[in-house]
Design a protein around this motif. Structure first.
Motif, PDB file in Angstrom:
ATOM      1  N   GLN A  41       1.877   6.779  -6.169  1.00  0.00           N
ATOM      2  CA  GLN A  41       1.074   7.203  -7.321  1.00  0.00           C
ATOM      3  C   GLN A  41      -0.071   8.064  -6.813  1.00  0.00           C
ATOM      4  OE1 GLN A  41      -0.830   4.126  -9.626  1.00  0.00           O
ATOM      5  NE2 GLN A  41      -1.197   5.512 -11.319  1.00  0.00           N
ATOM      6  N   THR A  42      -0.132   9.270  -7.277  1.00  0.00           N
ATOM      7  CA  THR A  42      -1.189  10.176  -6.845  1.00  0.00           C
ATOM      8  C   THR A  42      -2.014  10.599  -8.052  1.00  0.00           C
ATOM      9  OG1 THR A  42       0.043  12.221  -7.200  1.00  0.00           O
ATOM     10  CG2 THR A  42       0.419  11.075  -5.114  1.00  0.00           C
TER      11      THR A  42
ATOM     12  N   LEU B 203       3.298  10.362 -10.590  1.00  0.00           N
ATOM     13  CA  LEU B 203       3.851   9.163  -9.999  1.00  0.00           C
ATOM     14  C   LEU B 203       5.335   9.400  -9.722  1.00  0.00           C
ATOM     15  CD1 LEU B 203       2.969   5.695 -11.484  1.00  0.00           C
ATOM     16  CD2 LEU B 203       5.025   6.098 -10.191  1.00  0.00           C
TER      17      LEU B 203
ATOM     18  N   ALA C  21       2.166   1.813  -3.416  1.00  0.00           N
ATOM     19  CA  ALA C  21       1.120   2.369  -4.290  1.00  0.00           C
ATOM     20  C   ALA C  21       0.864   3.840  -3.994  1.00  0.00           C
ATOM     21  CB  ALA C  21      -0.169   1.572  -4.145  1.00  0.00           C
ATOM     22  N   ASN C  22       1.150   4.258  -2.763  1.00  0.00           N
ATOM     23  CA  ASN C  22       0.912   5.656  -2.392  1.00  0.00           C
ATOM     24  C   ASN C  22       1.811   6.646  -3.139  1.00  0.00           C
ATOM     25  OD1 ASN C  22      -1.231   5.416  -0.693  1.00  0.00           O
ATOM     26  ND2 ASN C  22      -0.027   5.322   1.180  1.00  0.00           N
TER      27      ASN C  22
ATOM     28  N   ILE D  60       0.845  -1.202   0.000  1.00  0.00           N
ATOM     29  CA  ILE D  60       0.000   0.000   0.000  1.00  0.00           C
ATOM     30  C   ILE D  60       0.880   1.251   0.000  1.00  0.00           C
ATOM     31  CG2 ILE D  60      -1.831   1.251   1.227  1.00  0.00           C
ATOM     32  CD1 ILE D  60      -2.696  -1.473   0.187  1.00  0.00           C
TER      33      ILE D  60
END
Lengths: 279, 430
Positions: free
Chosen positions: A236-237, A241, A233-234, A230
């Motif tokens: 990537q906004t 990225l 993945a954070n 997680i």
């Protein structure tokens, strides 16, 4: 060199080329990720992309490790994966043994049911779990996430262990019983040591299933038990990225499982082929 | 002690340790939400905007704020799952504007908070967007819009100015209309080192995102963005065709690969010096890397206008309180506090705010050159919010983006694509 030898040499050359090609194909994405993690922020997104960094930097690693919650997420990932593996093994071993040795109609139904469970989309299980864990007071804990992960790894573990138990001749157990062992004693002293490789393989697959899992971790964790996928993945906004930090953290997260695979590769190969031929 | 016993003991110890650690929440960087704390669910990229506010909130009220950061798509899935299960792990959520209609029924109305004074300090599009079914369900935390970025080193080069005037008959200045934008984009598509390859493109054309085209659609004067309040789908009409035609007419002046170009890709192209102009969200002005080819050479101005005038797409994030949280009072207090202390978001990574008064206070300060274009674009009469349709995300993913991606392929039949997309949107909204 005669014709037969020439054919053999050609075949071997083709095999080698195919092998190298396969290794490159499989290895390239990881190598590209590794190289990207050492690029400057601007070069990570260069158009056209570069393979090797023009100047090497460890800035991305510093940025990734320095981010809030990264170290904690690593701890959470380890704890969750270990717990999930333990739960899977504790439940899968007796289940698989019972199915293999007692051969009842229920057992056959159960083993097919386990396979069907494997096909259920995780989101179907995930949403009710939110409420269940909350009402049990264990939401946002690694224990709860490990239980969720066990729902993924348990069916596979039961199937794997069933094939390993199938490969153990029942005569071995009979011999142990003649020597005075109970069924449980025979299982503990004879069957489990014989299937140690298979147990190792099952444990590795259960561990990997938890280590890489994303959806349940997304749904069931918050501040206390968030795992590293997680956090990765954070990066990537909505607006972009951070490739550098993301790849750096992904590389770091890959290291433990790569080491695990290298150390245990003999067991993995032995375990995977253990049930292939019934002796 | 035998090796087997030792291994067993080690395993048992590891398991016991794991159980203890997990029970305590081993990895938690923050405590569980207690009586003096609230949990705020945020998108990872927008977390920074709220942190200074949360810090000050804790100092002033004694209530700590714990943020749960999730990736953009993951946040939507998490909200969906938690609202579906009826079991909430958060007290406040930062929601993308397009999600408000989807989750409106599960949110606490903020009508008392949205006084006339508050509404007058917010952009009209944001006030409209925050209201779903006559009830305000979100308070803007910060807002954004596309503005026009341009290379000052190119625009202020006397040789380029002279050449441009000779070719087009008017001065080289940042464009304000579609026609000027096309002229300048064509002019700056240049082979600067005479190697036969284009080195600088006039603009980009983004195929993998929808808001750039939606801004163009608003610039035609279209009043209903794709779906009207009555459910009518306007795709395929003259305005939507004009918008798509203009959008794709810029392809010759843009780098190849438009179909896959998204925000990050576009930002990278500009920062590498490959674009003379870029229409982009206002926050990017603060994010130009120090080692970028364009650092110190970037100007910003109001978004271009079409036949209907200047228009952008408001990109706001709203703070909302789920109706199911047991900490309603504290959650509402935080939302009010965030509005009152909106200024604290100015010096963060995105560097954006939501209140007009805050943006106007800083717009003439060095380093905040992007604020005035942002304010002007958001205040433009043609700027309208995206429709309050609960299926909007699906409309975007299933109809709009695929349509734009097909349109940026040379030879595409734009009218046919719009008609097909219209049928698709109608089937989604039925």
């Amino acid at each position: 060199m005669n014709g037969l030898e020439t054919t053999r040499t050609s075949s071997r050359a083709i095999l080698w080329v195919a092998l190298v090609l396969l290794v490159v194909l499989y290895g390239f994405p990881f190598l590209y990720m590794l190289f990207t993690s050492f690029k400057t922020p601007l070069e990570t997104i260069a158009v056209p992309p570069t393979v090797l960094p023009s100047s090497w930097t460890i800035e991305n690693y510093a940025s990734a490790i320095g981010r809030d919650g990264v170290v904690a997420s690593f701890v959470n990932s380890v704890v969750t994966a270990v717990l999930s593996t333990a739960i899977s093994l504790v439940l899968a071993l007796p289940a698989a043994y019972a199915v293999t040795r007692f051969r009842t109609r229920f057992g056959r139904f159960f083993i097919v049911g386990a396979l069907v469970m494997r096909m259920v989309p995780p989101i179907v299980i995930g949403v009710p779990m939110i409420g269940i864990f909350r009402s049990l007071g264990i939401s946002d804990t690694s224990f709860a996430l490990a239980i969720a992960h066990a729902t993924i790894s348990l069916p596979l573990s039961i199937w794997l262990m069933s094939s390993f138990f199938e490969a153990v001749p029942e005569e071995l157990e009979e011999a142990a019983k003649i020597d005075g062992a109970s069924r449980l004693g025979a299982l503990w002293r004879v069957v489990l040591p014989v299937t140690a490789g298979g147990i190792a393989v099952t444990a590795i697959f259960a561990f990997l299933a938890s280590w890489n899992e994303f959806l349940f971790a997304l749904l069931l964790t918050a501040t206390r038990s968030q795992t590293t996928p997680i956090v990765i993945a954070n990066f990537q906004t909505q607006f972009g990225l951070d490739w550098g930090a993301m790849t750096a953290l992904a590389v770091l997260y890959s290291v433990p499982v790569i080491l695990l695979a290298l150390v245990l590769q003999r067991h993995i190969v032995a375990g995977l082929t253990a049930g292939a031929v019934k002796g | 002690m035998s090796r087997r016993v030792l291994a067993g003991a080690a395993g048992a110890l590891a398991l016991a340790t794991a159980v203890v650690l997990s029970g305590c929440g081993a990895g938690g960087g923050a405590p569980a939400a207690g009586d003096d704390s609230i949990t705020v669910l945020v998108e990872a990229g927008g977390h920074g905007e709220l942190q200074p506010i949360a810090d000050q909130f804790e100092k002033d009220t004694g209530t700590s704020v714990t943020f749960v950061e999730l990736p953009y798509d993951g946040l939507y899935n998490r909200l969906n799952s938690e609202f579906s299960s009826g079991s909430l792990s958060f007290d406040v959520a930062a929601l993308d504007s397009i999600w408000l209609p989807t989750f409106a029924e599960a949110l606490t109305p903020l009508d008392d908070m949205m006084t006339d004074e508050v509404q007058s300090d917010l952009f009209p599009a944001l006030v409209t967007e925050a209201q779903v079914d006559d009830s305000f369900v979100g308070m803007p935390a910060w807002t954004n819009s596309e503005i026009l970025y341009y290379r000052t080193d190119l625009f202020e080069d006397p040789a380029q100015q002279q050449k441009f005037k000779a070719e087009y008959g008017y001065d080289l200045v940042p464009p304000t209309t579609w026609e000027q934008y096309a002229d300048v984009a064509k002019f700056f598509t240049q082979d600067t080192d005479s190697d036969g390859q284009v080195d600088v493109y006039g603009t980009d054309v983004k195929g993998a995102v929808e808001t750039e085209w939606l801004a163009t659609l608003s610039q035609t004067g279209e009043k209903d963005m794709v779906v009207g309040d009555d459910g009518t789908v306007s795709l395929g009409d003259a305005d939507s065709l004009a918008a798509l035609d203009f959008y794709t007419s810029l392809l010759p002046y843009a780098p190849s690969g438009a179909a896959q170009l998204d925000w990050a890709g576009s930002q990278n192209l500009f920062n590498q010096g490959q674009l003379a102009m870029m229409r982009f969200w206002a926050h990017a002005y603060k994010q130009i890397p120090a080692d970028s080819a364009v650092t110190g050479k970037v100007g910003v101005t109001t978004m271009v206008g079409g036949p209907g005038g200047v228009a952008g797409v408001p990109g706001a994030w709203y703070l909302s309180v789920p109706a199911g949280t047991s900490k309603q009072e504290k959650a509402l207090e935080f939302v009010q506090y965030a509005y009152d202390h909106n200024e604290l978001s100015v010096d963060t990574d995105l560097g954006l705010a939501s209140r007009i008064s805050v943006l106007e206070k800083y717009q003439d300060e060095p380093g905040y050159e992007n604020y005035k274009p942002l304010v002007d674009t958001l205040n433009a009469t043609a700027t309208i919010p995206r429709p309050a349709n609960p299926n909007w995300q699906e409309i975007v993913d299933s109809a709009l983006i695929p349509m734009i991606q097909k349109a940026v392929v040379p030879g595409a039949d734009n009218q046919q694509l719009l008609d097909d997309a219209k049928a698709q949107v109608e089937s989604i909204t039925e």
